[in-house]
Scaffold this motif. Structure first.
Motif, PDB file in Angstrom:
ATOM      1  N   SER A 213     -60.038 -34.838  26.916  1.00  0.00           N
ATOM      2  CA  SER A 213     -61.210 -33.949  26.871  1.00  0.00           C
ATOM      3  C   SER A 213     -61.233 -33.144  25.577  1.00  0.00           C
ATOM      4  CB  SER A 213     -61.209 -33.003  28.078  1.00  0.00           C
ATOM      5  OG  SER A 213     -61.378 -33.708  29.282  1.00  0.00           O
ATOM      6  N   LYS A 214     -60.065 -32.665  25.168  1.00  0.00           N
ATOM      7  CA  LYS A 214     -59.992 -31.830  23.965  1.00  0.00           C
ATOM      8  C   LYS A 214     -60.117 -32.644  22.685  1.00  0.00           C
ATOM      9  CE  LYS A 214     -57.003 -28.482  21.622  1.00  0.00           C
ATOM     10  NZ  LYS A 214     -55.714 -27.730  21.690  1.00  0.00           N
TER      11      LYS A 214
ATOM     12  N   VAL B 291     -63.941 -30.862  24.451  1.00  0.00           N
ATOM     13  CA  VAL B 291     -64.061 -29.921  25.568  1.00  0.00           C
ATOM     14  C   VAL B 291     -62.654 -29.517  26.008  1.00  0.00           C
ATOM     15  CG1 VAL B 291     -64.835 -29.589  27.941  1.00  0.00           C
ATOM     16  CG2 VAL B 291     -66.221 -30.956  26.352  1.00  0.00           C
ATOM     17  N   GLU B 292     -62.341 -28.234  25.919  1.00  0.00           N
ATOM     18  CA  GLU B 292     -61.031 -27.752  26.354  1.00  0.00           C
ATOM     19  C   GLU B 292     -61.149 -27.228  27.775  1.00  0.00           C
ATOM     20  OE1 GLU B 292     -57.266 -25.108  24.703  1.00  0.00           O
ATOM     21  OE2 GLU B 292     -59.132 -25.264  23.542  1.00  0.00           O
ATOM     22  N   GLN B 293     -60.427 -27.851  28.681  1.00  0.00           N
ATOM     23  CA  GLN B 293     -60.495 -27.475  30.086  1.00  0.00           C
ATOM     24  C   GLN B 293     -59.786 -26.137  30.322  1.00  0.00           C
ATOM     25  OE1 GLN B 293     -62.138 -28.809  32.535  1.00  0.00           O
ATOM     26  NE2 GLN B 293     -62.740 -30.781  31.690  1.00  0.00           N
TER      27      GLN B 293
ATOM     28  N   ASN C 177     -67.169 -35.367  30.813  1.00  0.00           N
ATOM     29  CA  ASN C 177     -67.394 -34.058  30.192  1.00  0.00           C
ATOM     30  C   ASN C 177     -68.330 -33.168  31.000  1.00  0.00           C
ATOM     31  OD1 ASN C 177     -69.521 -35.763  29.664  1.00  0.00           O
ATOM     32  ND2 ASN C 177     -69.970 -34.911  27.649  1.00  0.00           N
ATOM     33  N   ASP C 178     -68.804 -33.641  32.157  1.00  0.00           N
ATOM     34  CA  ASP C 178     -69.649 -32.822  33.030  1.00  0.00           C
ATOM     35  C   ASP C 178     -68.833 -32.010  34.031  1.00  0.00           C
ATOM     36  OD1 ASP C 178     -72.119 -33.760  31.952  1.00  0.00           O
ATOM     37  OD2 ASP C 178     -71.866 -35.624  33.092  1.00  0.00           O
TER      38      ASP C 178
ATOM     39  N   THR D 231     -55.961 -36.135  31.084  1.00  0.00           N
ATOM     40  CA  THR D 231     -57.370 -35.756  31.118  1.00  0.00           C
ATOM     41  C   THR D 231     -57.634 -34.577  30.197  1.00  0.00           C
ATOM     42  OG1 THR D 231     -57.522 -36.545  33.397  1.00  0.00           O
ATOM     43  CG2 THR D 231     -59.256 -35.053  32.647  1.00  0.00           C
ATOM     44  N   ARG D 232     -56.750 -33.606  30.208  1.00  0.00           N
ATOM     45  CA  ARG D 232     -56.913 -32.435  29.338  1.00  0.00           C
ATOM     46  C   ARG D 232     -56.868 -32.825  27.862  1.00  0.00           C
ATOM     47  NH1 ARG D 232     -56.546 -27.442  31.409  1.00  0.00           N
ATOM     48  NH2 ARG D 232     -56.101 -27.220  33.641  1.00  0.00           N
TER      49      ARG D 232
ATOM     50  N   ARG E  32     -65.722 -29.435  35.063  1.00  0.00           N
ATOM     51  CA  ARG E  32     -64.897 -28.360  34.523  1.00  0.00           C
ATOM     52  C   ARG E  32     -63.948 -27.836  35.594  1.00  0.00           C
ATOM     53  NH1 ARG E  32     -67.442 -29.959  30.845  1.00  0.00           N
ATOM     54  NH2 ARG E  32     -68.441 -28.842  29.123  1.00  0.00           N
TER      55      ARG E  32
ATOM     56  N   LEU F  45     -63.531 -35.569  23.390  1.00  0.00           N
ATOM     57  CA  LEU F  45     -64.825 -35.037  23.821  1.00  0.00           C
ATOM     58  C   LEU F  45     -65.108 -33.645  23.264  1.00  0.00           C
ATOM     59  CD1 LEU F  45     -64.711 -36.137  27.579  1.00  0.00           C
ATOM     60  CD2 LEU F  45     -65.675 -37.370  25.618  1.00  0.00           C
TER      61      LEU F  45
ATOM     62  N   LYS G 190     -70.561 -37.772  34.095  1.00  0.00           N
ATOM     63  CA  LYS G 190     -69.538 -38.254  33.169  1.00  0.00           C
ATOM     64  C   LYS G 190     -68.352 -37.285  33.161  1.00  0.00           C
ATOM     65  CE  LYS G 190     -72.148 -41.625  31.206  1.00  0.00           C
ATOM     66  NZ  LYS G 190     -72.726 -41.551  29.860  1.00  0.00           N
TER      67      LYS G 190
END
Length: 217
Positions: free
Chosen positions: A194-195, A200-202, A166-167, A190-191, A169, A198, A164
Motif C-alpha cells: 500500500s505504501k 497509501v500508508e495504512q 486502496n479503498d 499489505t502495508r 483503510r 499505491l 480495490k
C-alpha cells in the motif's frame, strides 16, 4: 604511426655492413570518437584496425539507474517491473483483519451481542475479495467462508465500479454484501505494498479489545 629501428644481421657473403633498417610499428594511442566511445588498438602485431570500446551509459528516455550503492525495495522493483501484470499478480494475495459486531437471538427470546473475527483476502490479479470467519470454539463460532471469492461493487460514494485494495483503510468500517465489518489491521505485506506501490500508508492497527472499546454500541 611507423618508425625505423636497427637490428644486427648475420654476415652474409656479398652483403656489406652488418646492420639493416627494419620497419616496425608503434601501437596507436586510444582516440575518442564523436559518439563518446573510445577507440582501442586490437592488440595484433602490425595491425592497423581500431575496435570500439563501448562506454556504459543510460539510453535516452530509459529507466533511471539507482545511485552507486543505492537500494530499492522489493515493492519498488515490483512496480517498475516490465513483466506483464497478469503474470506478476497471479499469486499476490493481501490480507486485512477485522470483526463483525452483530446481535443474535438465542432461544427465540434473548438477544446476545456476538463478535465474529474475520480475515479479508484481496486477490490482485482480478481484484476479487474473499471473507473468512476465524473459528472461536469457546464462543460457539465455527470458522469458514462468509463470502466466496468474487468482485465487490463499490459502496455508495466510492470511485470506480469495484472495490480495490486502496479503498480499504485500517480503523474504518466496511460493508460488503450485507456484512458490516470493522477493519482493525493489515499484514506487513499489505502495508508495504500500500505504501510503496499505491502511495497509501495504512494507520496503526488496533487490538480487538481496543477496537470494541472505541466502537459505539
Amino acid at each position: 604511426m611507423a618508425d625505423f629501428t636497427t637490428m644486427p644481421l648475420p654476415n652474409v657473403p656479398g652483403l656489406s655492413g652488418s646492420q639493416a633498417y627494419v620497419r616496425s610499428r608503434t601501437p596507436a594511442k586510444p582516440q575518442p570518437r564523436e559518439d563518446g566511445n573510445i577507440l582501442a588498438h586490437d592488440g595484433q602485431e602490425g595491425g592497423d584496425e581500431l575496435t570500439p570500446r563501448p562506454v556504459a551509459r543510460r539510453a535516452k528516455g530509459g529507466p533511471k539507474l539507482p545511485p552507486r550503492g543505492g537500494k530499492v525495495s522489493a515493492n519498488e522493483a515490483y512496480a517498475a517491473s516490465s513483466v506483464p501484470s497478469y503474470v506478476r499478480n497471479e499469486r499476490e494475495v493481501f490480507r486485512f483483519f477485522g470483526y463483525i459486531d452483530e446481535t443474535v437471538t438465542e432461544g427465540g427470546v434473548v438477544e446476545v451481542r456476538r463478535i465474529k473475527e474475520v480475515t479479508l483476502l484481496y486477490f490482485l490479479t482480478d481484484h476479487t475479495w474473499q471473507v473468512e470467519a476465524v473459528a472461536a470454539g469457546d464462543a460457539g463460532i465455527a470458522g469458514g467462508l462468509l463470502l466466496r471469492r468474487t468482485k465487490v461493487p463499490q459502496p455508495d460514494g466510492g470511485v470506480g465500479e469495484y472495490l480495490k485494495l486502496n479503498d480499504v483503510r485500517v480503523g474504518e468500517p466496511l460493508r460488503i454484501f450485507g456484512l458490516n465489518m470493522n477493519i482493525t489491521d493489515a499484514d506487513e505485506k499489505t502495508r508495504a505494498f500500500s505504501k510503496d506501490v499505491l502511495g497509501v500508508e495504512q494507520p496503526v492497527g488496533l487490538t480487538l479489545t481496543l477496537a470494541l472499546a472505541l466502537t459505539p454500541t
